[in-house]
Design an enzyme around this catalytic site. Structure first.
Site, PDB file in Angstrom:
ATOM      1  N   SER A 151      45.778  87.475  55.390  1.00  0.00           N
ATOM      2  CA  SER A 151      46.913  86.615  55.032  1.00  0.00           C
ATOM      3  C   SER A 151      46.787  85.203  55.601  1.00  0.00           C
ATOM      4  O   SER A 151      46.268  85.007  56.706  1.00  0.00           O
ATOM      5  CB  SER A 151      48.191  87.251  55.594  1.00  0.00           C
ATOM      6  OG  SER A 151      49.252  86.337  55.599  1.00  0.00           O
ATOM      7  N   GLU A 174      49.080  83.781  56.893  1.00  0.00           N
ATOM      8  CA  GLU A 174      49.882  83.768  58.129  1.00  0.00           C
ATOM      9  C   GLU A 174      48.978  83.781  59.361  1.00  0.00           C
ATOM     10  O   GLU A 174      49.427  83.458  60.459  1.00  0.00           O
ATOM     11  CB  GLU A 174      50.831  84.966  58.166  1.00  0.00           C
ATOM     12  CG  GLU A 174      52.020  84.847  57.217  1.00  0.00           C
ATOM     13  CD  GLU A 174      53.012  83.757  57.598  1.00  0.00           C
ATOM     14  OE1 GLU A 174      53.337  83.630  58.793  1.00  0.00           O
ATOM     15  OE2 GLU A 174      53.446  83.030  56.696  1.00  0.00           O
ATOM     16  N   TYR A 208      53.482  89.831  62.920  1.00  0.00           N
ATOM     17  CA  TYR A 208      52.800  90.133  61.647  1.00  0.00           C
ATOM     18  C   TYR A 208      51.460  89.392  61.583  1.00  0.00           C
ATOM     19  O   TYR A 208      50.422  89.982  61.284  1.00  0.00           O
ATOM     20  CB  TYR A 208      53.692  89.723  60.474  1.00  0.00           C
ATOM     21  CG  TYR A 208      52.996  89.743  59.126  1.00  0.00           C
ATOM     22  CD1 TYR A 208      52.802  90.923  58.424  1.00  0.00           C
ATOM     23  CD2 TYR A 208      52.510  88.559  58.548  1.00  0.00           C
ATOM     24  CE1 TYR A 208      52.159  90.938  57.189  1.00  0.00           C
ATOM     25  CE2 TYR A 208      51.868  88.560  57.316  1.00  0.00           C
ATOM     26  CZ  TYR A 208      51.685  89.756  56.641  1.00  0.00           C
ATOM     27  OH  TYR A 208      51.044  89.756  55.418  1.00  0.00           O
TER      28      TYR A 208
HETATM   29  P1  NDP Z   1      54.746  94.830  49.688  1.00  0.00           P
HETATM   30  O1  NDP Z   1      55.603  94.759  50.895  1.00  0.00           O
HETATM   31  O2  NDP Z   1      55.342  94.606  48.343  1.00  0.00           O
HETATM   32  O3  NDP Z   1      54.030  96.275  49.669  1.00  0.00           O
HETATM   33  C1  NDP Z   1      53.589  96.894  50.845  1.00  0.00           C
HETATM   34  C2  NDP Z   1      53.232  98.334  50.564  1.00  0.00           C
HETATM   35  O4  NDP Z   1      52.816  98.963  51.791  1.00  0.00           O
HETATM   36  C3  NDP Z   1      54.387  99.181  50.022  1.00  0.00           C
HETATM   37  O5  NDP Z   1      53.901 100.036  49.026  1.00  0.00           O
HETATM   38  C4  NDP Z   1      54.795 100.007  51.249  1.00  0.00           C
HETATM   39  O6  NDP Z   1      55.366 101.246  50.941  1.00  0.00           O
HETATM   40  C5  NDP Z   1      53.434 100.222  51.891  1.00  0.00           C
HETATM   41  N1  NDP Z   1      53.500 100.676  53.285  1.00  0.00           N
HETATM   42  C6  NDP Z   1      54.215 100.133  54.286  1.00  0.00           C
HETATM   43  N2  NDP Z   1      54.013 100.826  55.414  1.00  0.00           N
HETATM   44  C7  NDP Z   1      53.150 101.839  55.119  1.00  0.00           C
HETATM   45  C8  NDP Z   1      52.565 102.908  55.850  1.00  0.00           C
HETATM   46  N3  NDP Z   1      52.820 103.112  57.145  1.00  0.00           N
HETATM   47  N4  NDP Z   1      51.727 103.755  55.210  1.00  0.00           N
HETATM   48  C9  NDP Z   1      51.472 103.587  53.915  1.00  0.00           C
HETATM   49  N5  NDP Z   1      52.004 102.614  53.155  1.00  0.00           N
HETATM   50  C10 NDP Z   1      52.832 101.745  53.756  1.00  0.00           C
HETATM   51  O7  NDP Z   1      53.525  93.814  49.919  1.00  0.00           O
HETATM   52  P2  NDP Z   1      52.710  92.914  48.870  1.00  0.00           P
HETATM   53  O8  NDP Z   1      52.356  93.728  47.691  1.00  0.00           O
HETATM   54  O9  NDP Z   1      53.391  91.610  48.711  1.00  0.00           O
HETATM   55  O10 NDP Z   1      51.398  92.603  49.717  1.00  0.00           O
HETATM   56  C11 NDP Z   1      50.260  93.455  49.685  1.00  0.00           C
HETATM   57  C12 NDP Z   1      49.427  93.214  50.934  1.00  0.00           C
HETATM   58  O11 NDP Z   1      48.993  91.871  50.979  1.00  0.00           O
HETATM   59  C13 NDP Z   1      50.161  93.474  52.255  1.00  0.00           C
HETATM   60  O12 NDP Z   1      49.224  93.984  53.166  1.00  0.00           O
HETATM   61  C14 NDP Z   1      50.596  92.086  52.671  1.00  0.00           C
HETATM   62  O13 NDP Z   1      50.781  92.012  54.061  1.00  0.00           O
HETATM   63  C15 NDP Z   1      49.413  91.275  52.199  1.00  0.00           C
HETATM   64  N6  NDP Z   1      49.676  89.877  51.885  1.00  0.00           N
HETATM   65  C16 NDP Z   1      50.680  89.559  51.019  1.00  0.00           C
HETATM   66  C17 NDP Z   1      50.920  88.244  50.684  1.00  0.00           C
HETATM   67  C18 NDP Z   1      51.985  87.879  49.700  1.00  0.00           C
HETATM   68  O14 NDP Z   1      52.306  86.689  49.617  1.00  0.00           O
HETATM   69  N7  NDP Z   1      52.511  88.807  48.929  1.00  0.00           N
HETATM   70  C19 NDP Z   1      50.104  87.160  51.270  1.00  0.00           C
HETATM   71  C20 NDP Z   1      49.004  87.620  52.084  1.00  0.00           C
HETATM   72  C21 NDP Z   1      48.824  88.930  52.394  1.00  0.00           C
HETATM   73  P3  NDP Z   1      56.981 101.454  50.761  1.00  0.00           P
HETATM   74  O15 NDP Z   1      57.257 101.076  49.340  1.00  0.00           O
HETATM   75  O16 NDP Z   1      57.128 102.896  51.065  1.00  0.00           O
HETATM   76  O17 NDP Z   1      57.649 100.550  51.761  1.00  0.00           O
HETATM   77  P1  GDP Z   2      56.263  84.216  54.681  1.00  0.00           P
HETATM   78  O1  GDP Z   2      55.539  82.939  54.420  1.00  0.00           O
HETATM   79  O2  GDP Z   2      55.390  85.428  54.534  1.00  0.00           O
HETATM   80  O3  GDP Z   2      57.025  84.236  55.935  1.00  0.00           O
HETATM   81  O4  GDP Z   2      57.272  84.359  53.420  1.00  0.00           O
HETATM   82  P2  GDP Z   2      58.873  84.236  53.314  1.00  0.00           P
HETATM   83  O5  GDP Z   2      59.164  84.156  51.861  1.00  0.00           O
HETATM   84  O6  GDP Z   2      59.541  85.323  54.089  1.00  0.00           O
HETATM   85  O7  GDP Z   2      59.211  82.845  54.024  1.00  0.00           O
HETATM   86  C1  GDP Z   2      58.678  81.626  53.560  1.00  0.00           C
HETATM   87  C2  GDP Z   2      59.350  80.469  54.293  1.00  0.00           C
HETATM   88  O8  GDP Z   2      60.720  80.395  53.883  1.00  0.00           O
HETATM   89  C3  GDP Z   2      59.378  80.619  55.817  1.00  0.00           C
HETATM   90  O9  GDP Z   2      59.046  79.384  56.390  1.00  0.00           O
HETATM   91  C4  GDP Z   2      60.829  80.963  56.127  1.00  0.00           C
HETATM   92  O10 GDP Z   2      61.279  80.523  57.406  1.00  0.00           O
HETATM   93  C5  GDP Z   2      61.534  80.172  55.014  1.00  0.00           C
HETATM   94  N1  GDP Z   2      62.898  80.667  54.746  1.00  0.00           N
HETATM   95  C6  GDP Z   2      64.034  79.894  54.726  1.00  0.00           C
HETATM   96  N2  GDP Z   2      65.102  80.647  54.489  1.00  0.00           N
HETATM   97  C7  GDP Z   2      64.665  81.926  54.329  1.00  0.00           C
HETATM   98  C8  GDP Z   2      65.339  83.146  54.056  1.00  0.00           C
HETATM   99  O11 GDP Z   2      66.553  83.227  53.923  1.00  0.00           O
HETATM  100  N3  GDP Z   2      64.556  84.256  53.943  1.00  0.00           N
HETATM  101  C9  GDP Z   2      63.183  84.214  54.088  1.00  0.00           C
HETATM  102  N4  GDP Z   2      62.474  85.325  53.930  1.00  0.00           N
HETATM  103  N5  GDP Z   2      62.537  83.060  54.382  1.00  0.00           N
HETATM  104  C10 GDP Z   2      63.266  81.931  54.501  1.00  0.00           C
END
Ligand code: NDP
Ligand code: GDP
Length: 323
Positions: free
Chosen positions: A123, A125, A147
């Site tokens: 990520s 992050e 995270y």
């Molecule tokens: P989501 O939060 O939408 O999906 C996460 C998935 O992980 C869900 O299916 C969740 O299951 C599952 N999960 C959580 N805990 C466990 C566990 N202990 N065992 C098995 N499964 C588990 O994430 P995204 O699809 O947005 O992201 C996919 C990946 O990419 C993640 O690793 C995220 O950190 C990473 N990522 C995402 C970015 C983004 O902008 N979307 C950017 C960079 C990295 P359940 O439905 O049961 O909660």
């Molecule tokens: P992140 O980049 O994975 O932390 O994705 P988020 O969508 O959670 O947050 C993106 C940015 O939006 C961060 O800088 C947050 O501090 C800002 N932000 C401002 N208001 C909110 C809020 O109400 N919820 C979330 N999730 N983020 C917020």
């Protein structure tokens, strides 16, 4: 027929990746963790096409069993505790899922079949308090949340299994990517949903945290192609995946309100709400995906404006149906 196992199949990215791999002719397996309620909305339309296996990143033997059952050529590890804000409330659990969970999965691969190709969801992050702009594969990491710290561990353990055991393991360092399937706690979806509800008179105010942070926001549907491309290369390595453009939360808000014809959007917003402020913020992310462009031939297809409009329109449809 190639076989793929996707962890976190109920998540945003997994739903797009499953669609993508099915289109490529793969047999697709996905893991879910046990839950008392069914949580399959994002993959409901794929139910008959994919095979679900129970597997939890906390449970080593469930991961080995999933590999034995699916016999995958490729594993995409998308499962994680993925919400930055929650990682301060549950730092240890975030470390267990998002960091150590990756070691458990890599160990299962090493023991069951080290020829399996592995994708790890790294990520942006990890860059956190950025030391260089734009951020690329060689930029130093300075994570700002439990995270981000967990993702740095996960990144390096993946690199280490590649270097130690020769496992074909790649990390995709993906910048934020969104879609109508994004979790409603993330800022983009919170805004698209809030704007849809405000425009329909179902909500009066939208409470947010900081409006100035900037993110490099892309469309999740575009980004899953890059994940697959990484595993099709002759040599495993790590790639930044990003649009190369960033926008503030404020800009996202403005455009989202514009989509529903509201210009005086400020009157609907309460910003700097303490419950949405973070102990340490990531102020500025912008990715340089030139390596992915050059080696993978990957580039994003969806613009920022198209993304915002897609999300707001999708939420308008949902909110119109729900009374
Ligand atoms: P989501 O939060 O939408 O999906 C996460 C998935 O992980 C869900 O299916 C969740 O299951 C599952 N999960 C959580 N805990 C466990 C566990 N202990 N065992 C098995 N499964 C588990 O994430 P995204 O699809 O947005 O992201 C996919 C990946 O990419 C993640 O690793 C995220 O950190 C990473 N990522 C995402 C970015 C983004 O902008 N979307 C950017 C960079 C990295 P359940 O439905 O049961 O909660
Ligand atoms: P992140 O980049 O994975 O932390 O994705 P988020 O969508 O959670 O947050 C993106 C940015 O939006 C961060 O800088 C947050 O501090 C800002 N932000 C401002 N208001 C909110 C809020 O109400 N919820 C979330 N999730 N983020 C917020």
């Amino acid at each position: 027929m190639k076989r793929a196992l996707i962890t976190g199949i109920t998540g945003q990215d997994a739903s797009y990746l499953a669609e993508f791999l099915l289109n490529k002719g793969y047999k697709v397996y996905g893991t879910t963790r046990r839950s008392s309620t069914i949580n399959n909305e994002r993959i409901e339309h794929l139910q008959d096409k994919i095979t679900i296996i129970q597997g939890d990143l906390l449970d080593q033997s469930s991961l080995s069993s999933a590999l034995l059952e699916a016999e995958p050529d490729e594993v995409y590890n998308l499962a994680a505790q993925s919400f930055v804000q929650t990682s301060w409330n549950q730092p240890v659990l975030t470390g267990e899922f998002t960091a150590l969970g990756v070691t458990r999965l890599l160990e299962a691969i090493r023991v069951v079949n080290p020829k399996i190709k592995f994708y790890q969801a790294s990520s942006s992050e990890m860059f956190g308090k950025v030391t260089e702009t734009p951020q690329k594969e060689t930029t130093r990491f300075h994570p700002r949340s439990p995270y981000g710290v967990a993702k740095v561990y996960a990144h390096y353990i993946t690199v280490n299994y590649r270097e130690s055991f020769g496992i074909f393991a790649c990390c995709g360092i993906l910048f934020n990517h969104e879609s109508p399937r994004r979790g409603i706690e993330f800022v983009t979806r919170k805004i698209s949903r809030g704007v849809a509800r405000i425009s329909l008179g179902k909500q009066k105010k939208l409470e947010l945290g900081a409006l100035e942070p900037k993110r490099d926001w892309g469309f999740a549907g575009d980004y899953v192609e890059a994940m697959w491309l990484m595993l099709q290369q002759p040599v495993a390595s790590d790639f930044v995946v990003a649009t190369g453009e960033n926008h503030s939360v404020r800009e996202f808000l403005k455009l989202a309100f514009k989509t529903v014809g509201i210009d005086d959007w400020n009157r609907y917003i309460i910003s700097n709400n303490p419950s949405h402020m973070r102990p340490a913020e990531v102020d500025y992310l912008i990715g340089d995906a030139s390596r992915a462009r050059k080696i993978l031939g990957w580039r994003p297809k969806t613009s920022f404006k198209e993304l915002v409009e897609m999300m707001v329109k999708a939420d308008l449809e949902i909110e119109k149906k729900e009374k």
